[in-house]
Motif scaffolding. Structure first.
Motif, PDB file in Angstrom:
ATOM      1  N   TYR A 182      -7.069 138.887  -6.191  1.00 47.58           N
ATOM      2  CA  TYR A 182      -7.453 139.966  -5.282  1.00 47.58           C
ATOM      3  C   TYR A 182      -7.679 141.242  -6.099  1.00 47.58           C
ATOM      4  CZ  TYR A 182      -7.588 142.347  -0.740  1.00 47.58           C
ATOM      5  OH  TYR A 182      -7.964 143.039   0.370  1.00 47.58           O
ATOM      6  N   GLN A 183      -8.849 141.863  -5.906  1.00 49.06           N
ATOM      7  CA  GLN A 183      -9.301 142.923  -6.816  1.00 49.06           C
ATOM      8  C   GLN A 183      -8.541 144.240  -6.685  1.00 49.06           C
ATOM      9  OE1 GLN A 183     -11.125 140.940  -4.854  1.00 49.06           O
ATOM     10  NE2 GLN A 183     -13.229 140.691  -5.566  1.00 49.06           N
ATOM     11  N   ILE A 184      -7.767 144.419  -5.618  1.00 55.37           N
ATOM     12  CA  ILE A 184      -7.045 145.694  -5.472  1.00 55.37           C
ATOM     13  C   ILE A 184      -6.027 145.899  -6.586  1.00 55.37           C
ATOM     14  CG2 ILE A 184      -7.316 145.906  -2.969  1.00 55.37           C
ATOM     15  CD1 ILE A 184      -4.478 144.825  -2.633  1.00 55.37           C
ATOM     16  N   HIS A 185      -5.780 144.837  -7.387  1.00 56.89           N
ATOM     17  CA  HIS A 185      -4.783 144.940  -8.451  1.00 56.89           C
ATOM     18  C   HIS A 185      -5.385 145.237  -9.821  1.00 56.89           C
ATOM     19  CE1 HIS A 185      -2.075 143.544  -5.414  1.00 56.89           C
ATOM     20  NE2 HIS A 185      -2.714 142.399  -5.287  1.00 56.89           N
ATOM     21  N   TYR A 186      -6.728 145.208  -9.933  1.00 58.29           N
ATOM     22  CA  TYR A 186      -7.312 145.505 -11.253  1.00 58.29           C
ATOM     23  C   TYR A 186      -8.686 146.180 -11.200  1.00 58.29           C
ATOM     24  CZ  TYR A 186      -9.511 140.996 -10.242  1.00 58.29           C
ATOM     25  OH  TYR A 186     -10.182 139.973  -9.626  1.00 58.29           O
ATOM     26  N   ASP A 187      -9.276 146.312 -10.009  1.00 56.72           N
ATOM     27  CA  ASP A 187     -10.610 146.904  -9.901  1.00 56.72           C
ATOM     28  C   ASP A 187     -10.482 148.190  -9.078  1.00 56.72           C
ATOM     29  OD1 ASP A 187     -13.202 147.614  -9.092  1.00 56.72           O
ATOM     30  OD2 ASP A 187     -13.874 145.534  -9.001  1.00 56.72           O
ATOM     31  N   LEU A 188     -10.486 149.318  -9.810  1.00 60.84           N
ATOM     32  CA  LEU A 188     -10.200 150.608  -9.184  1.00 60.84           C
ATOM     33  C   LEU A 188     -11.160 150.934  -8.036  1.00 60.84           C
ATOM     34  CD1 LEU A 188      -8.326 153.026  -9.329  1.00 60.84           C
ATOM     35  CD2 LEU A 188      -9.803 154.010 -11.091  1.00 60.84           C
ATOM     36  N   GLU A 189     -12.447 150.686  -8.256  1.00 60.88           N
ATOM     37  CA  GLU A 189     -13.424 150.994  -7.204  1.00 60.88           C
ATOM     38  C   GLU A 189     -13.172 150.150  -5.952  1.00 60.88           C
ATOM     39  OE1 GLU A 189     -17.706 150.965  -7.891  1.00 60.88           O
ATOM     40  OE2 GLU A 189     -17.267 151.856  -9.860  1.00 60.88           O
ATOM     41  N   PHE A 190     -12.866 148.872  -6.215  1.00 60.74           N
ATOM     42  CA  PHE A 190     -12.588 147.973  -5.095  1.00 60.74           C
ATOM     43  C   PHE A 190     -11.365 148.468  -4.317  1.00 60.74           C
ATOM     44  CE2 PHE A 190     -10.813 144.406  -2.887  1.00 60.74           C
ATOM     45  CZ  PHE A 190     -11.902 143.662  -2.473  1.00 60.74           C
ATOM     46  N   ALA A 191     -10.323 148.872  -5.065  1.00 59.07           N
ATOM     47  CA  ALA A 191      -9.085 149.353  -4.427  1.00 59.07           C
ATOM     48  C   ALA A 191      -9.388 150.579  -3.570  1.00 59.07           C
ATOM     49  CB  ALA A 191      -8.038 149.676  -5.487  1.00 59.07           C
ATOM     50  N   ARG A 192     -10.172 151.509  -4.129  1.00 55.83           N
ATOM     51  CA  ARG A 192     -10.504 152.731  -3.363  1.00 55.83           C
ATOM     52  C   ARG A 192     -11.330 152.384  -2.133  1.00 55.83           C
ATOM     53  NH1 ARG A 192     -11.403 156.422  -8.675  1.00 55.83           N
ATOM     54  NH2 ARG A 192      -9.223 157.036  -8.888  1.00 55.83           N
ATOM     55  N   GLY A 193     -12.210 151.392  -2.268  1.00 62.33           N
ATOM     56  CA  GLY A 193     -13.014 150.940  -1.133  1.00 62.33           C
ATOM     57  C   GLY A 193     -12.147 150.336  -0.034  1.00 62.33           C
ATOM     58  N   ASN A 194     -10.933 149.937  -0.401  1.00 62.86           N
ATOM     59  CA  ASN A 194      -9.983 149.377   0.567  1.00 62.86           C
ATOM     60  C   ASN A 194      -9.036 150.446   1.103  1.00 62.86           C
ATOM     61  OD1 ASN A 194     -10.874 146.767   0.618  1.00 62.86           O
ATOM     62  ND2 ASN A 194      -8.874 145.889   0.184  1.00 62.86           N
ATOM     63  N   LYS A 195      -9.449 151.688   1.005  1.00 61.45           N
ATOM     64  CA  LYS A 195      -8.666 152.837   1.492  1.00 61.45           C
ATOM     65  C   LYS A 195      -7.361 153.025   0.718  1.00 61.45           C
ATOM     66  CE  LYS A 195     -10.308 152.192   6.256  1.00 61.45           C
ATOM     67  NZ  LYS A 195      -9.892 152.076   7.639  1.00 61.45           N
ATOM     68  N   LEU A 196      -7.296 152.512  -0.500  1.00 64.36           N
ATOM     69  CA  LEU A 196      -6.103 152.745  -1.321  1.00 64.36           C
ATOM     70  C   LEU A 196      -6.398 153.907  -2.282  1.00 64.36           C
ATOM     71  CD1 LEU A 196      -5.315 149.009  -2.211  1.00 64.36           C
ATOM     72  CD2 LEU A 196      -4.158 150.428  -0.507  1.00 64.36           C
ATOM     73  N   ASP A 197      -5.334 154.584  -2.750  1.00 68.16           N
ATOM     74  CA  ASP A 197      -5.539 155.705  -3.679  1.00 68.16           C
ATOM     75  C   ASP A 197      -5.868 155.213  -5.086  1.00 68.16           C
ATOM     76  OD1 ASP A 197      -5.001 157.462  -1.646  1.00 68.16           O
ATOM     77  OD2 ASP A 197      -2.845 157.500  -2.068  1.00 68.16           O
ATOM     78  N   GLY A 198      -5.459 153.986  -5.370  1.00 69.97           N
ATOM     79  CA  GLY A 198      -5.701 153.445  -6.706  1.00 69.97           C
ATOM     80  C   GLY A 198      -5.219 152.015  -6.753  1.00 69.97           C
ATOM     81  N   LEU A 199      -5.054 151.500  -7.977  1.00 67.01           N
ATOM     82  CA  LEU A 199      -4.574 150.123  -8.140  1.00 67.01           C
ATOM     83  C   LEU A 199      -3.130 150.034  -7.647  1.00 67.01           C
ATOM     84  CD1 LEU A 199      -5.836 149.359 -11.765  1.00 67.01           C
ATOM     85  CD2 LEU A 199      -6.965 148.842  -9.588  1.00 67.01           C
ATOM     86  N   ILE A 200      -2.773 148.906  -7.078  1.00 62.79           N
ATOM     87  CA  ILE A 200      -1.374 148.715  -6.675  1.00 62.79           C
ATOM     88  C   ILE A 200      -0.816 147.434  -7.314  1.00 62.79           C
ATOM     89  CG2 ILE A 200      -1.655 149.968  -4.507  1.00 62.79           C
ATOM     90  CD1 ILE A 200      -1.501 147.206  -3.086  1.00 62.79           C
ATOM     91  N   ILE A 201       0.504 147.428  -7.441  1.00 62.95           N
ATOM     92  CA  ILE A 201       1.193 146.265  -8.020  1.00 62.95           C
ATOM     93  C   ILE A 201       1.223 145.140  -6.977  1.00 62.95           C
ATOM     94  CG2 ILE A 201       3.412 145.434  -8.907  1.00 62.95           C
ATOM     95  CD1 ILE A 201       3.945 148.226  -9.980  1.00 62.95           C
ATOM     96  N   HIS A 202       1.003 143.919  -7.414  1.00 63.60           N
ATOM     97  CA  HIS A 202       1.101 142.757  -6.523  1.00 63.60           C
ATOM     98  C   HIS A 202       2.490 142.765  -5.862  1.00 63.60           C
ATOM     99  CE1 HIS A 202      -1.652 141.407  -9.711  1.00 63.60           C
ATOM    100  NE2 HIS A 202      -2.161 140.564  -8.862  1.00 63.60           N
TER     101      HIS A 202
END
Lengths: 145, 149
Positions: free
Chosen positions: A39-59
């Protein structure tokens, strides 16, 4: 890793040793690779931001592994982990000093086993409990020797 | 059935339906790599010689190693368009897992519920996974909650 405590020597209310962690983004990629969680929210910053997150998050599951480790480090090679649960109440981020903690809540005998229930949790660098959990371990007894 | 835009009849029908079993042979190298990735140098997961002298007689897998043993796909009842966050896991352990073991994973939906969250209506999906070894013993179970929004 500690030497396995005897059940008799464990007291309700006692704290187990802290476990400190600080994940780099590289560790998140390693974890992704070894757990097959892509799941890209753990290593792809743009993807994480596109998911309404501030940045990468830990699994969450990596935090789960650490909350297992804080218990297995304490119980040593002769203890047995019976139950482990974690709730991801808050997100954690790489490059933040995290600490896993635990306290023995209850000790009891059941079905011939000598058990202890622990409350465990992970705190972020601000001291906020982001990830509470519980564990049950079975320990050797002096009486059973 | 409650008024909801994301909870469907189809989901409720999928509750309890087991996935096709998926079987994995447990590799020593994978256990070591997993232990390294989580940063856990416990001798039971990393040191074959030392682990041999313990009650287990060999390396064993760390408690959350099962995360790497993916189940077959669950029925596709949740829209891929929904974002996903992991809400937590509840594990029970019954048998240790050694290198060379063959672990068979099955999964099933346990429940679908909705909740109003910070980011609008959320769907909470609970899945139970069962991990059996080659002797047909349950090695572990995991109940996961995922948050879809």
């Amino acid at each position: 890793m500690g030497k396995t405590p005897y059940w008799e020597d464990v007291q309700e209310g006692m704290a187990i040793p802290d476990l400190r962690k600080n994940a780099s983004t590289q560790q998140l990629v390693k974890y992704a690779g070894s757990s097959l969680d892509w799941y890209q929210i753990h290593y792809d910053l743009e993807f994480a931001r596109g998911n309404k997150l501030d940045g990468l998050i830990i699994h969450g599951a990596l935090k789960n592994a650490w909350l297992g480790q804080v218990v297995t480090d304490w119980m040593g090679t002769e203890g047995m982990l019976r139950k482990l649960s974690v709730q991801y109440r808050g997100m954690d981020v790489p490059n933040d000093p995290l600490v896993c903690k635990g306290v023995v809540k209850k000790k009891y005998e059941q079905g011939g086993h000598h058990l202890a229930d622990l409350e465990i949790w992970l705190e972020n660098g601000k001291g906020e409990k982001t990830t509470p959990g519980e564990a049950t371990v079975s320990l050797p007894s002096r009486a059973a020797r | 059935m409650p008024e909801s835009s994301i909870l469907t009849e189809e989901m409720l029908k999928a509750v309890g339906v087991e996935t096709k079993p998926a079987t994995y042979e447990i590799e020593k190298g994978h256990i070591r790599r997993f232990a390294e990735a989580i940063g856990d140098s416990n001798i039971l997961f990393t040191d074959e010689k030392a682990a041999r002298k313990t009650r287990y007689g060999s390396l064993i897998a760390p408690p959350t190693f099962f995360r790497a043993l993916l189940s077959s796909d669950l029925p596709p009842v949740v829209s891929e368009k929904l974002r996903k966050l992991d809400g937590g896991s509840q594990w029970e352990y019954f048998e240790p897992v050694h290198p060379g073991d063959r672990i068979t994973v099955t999964a099933k939906y346990v429940s679908f519920t909705t909740r109003q969250g910070r980011m609008g209506e959320m769907l909470l999906v609970v899945v139970e996974l069962t991990y059996k070894n080659q002797f047909d013993e349950v090695a572990a179970t995991q109940r996961t909650t995922s948050i879809r929004y």
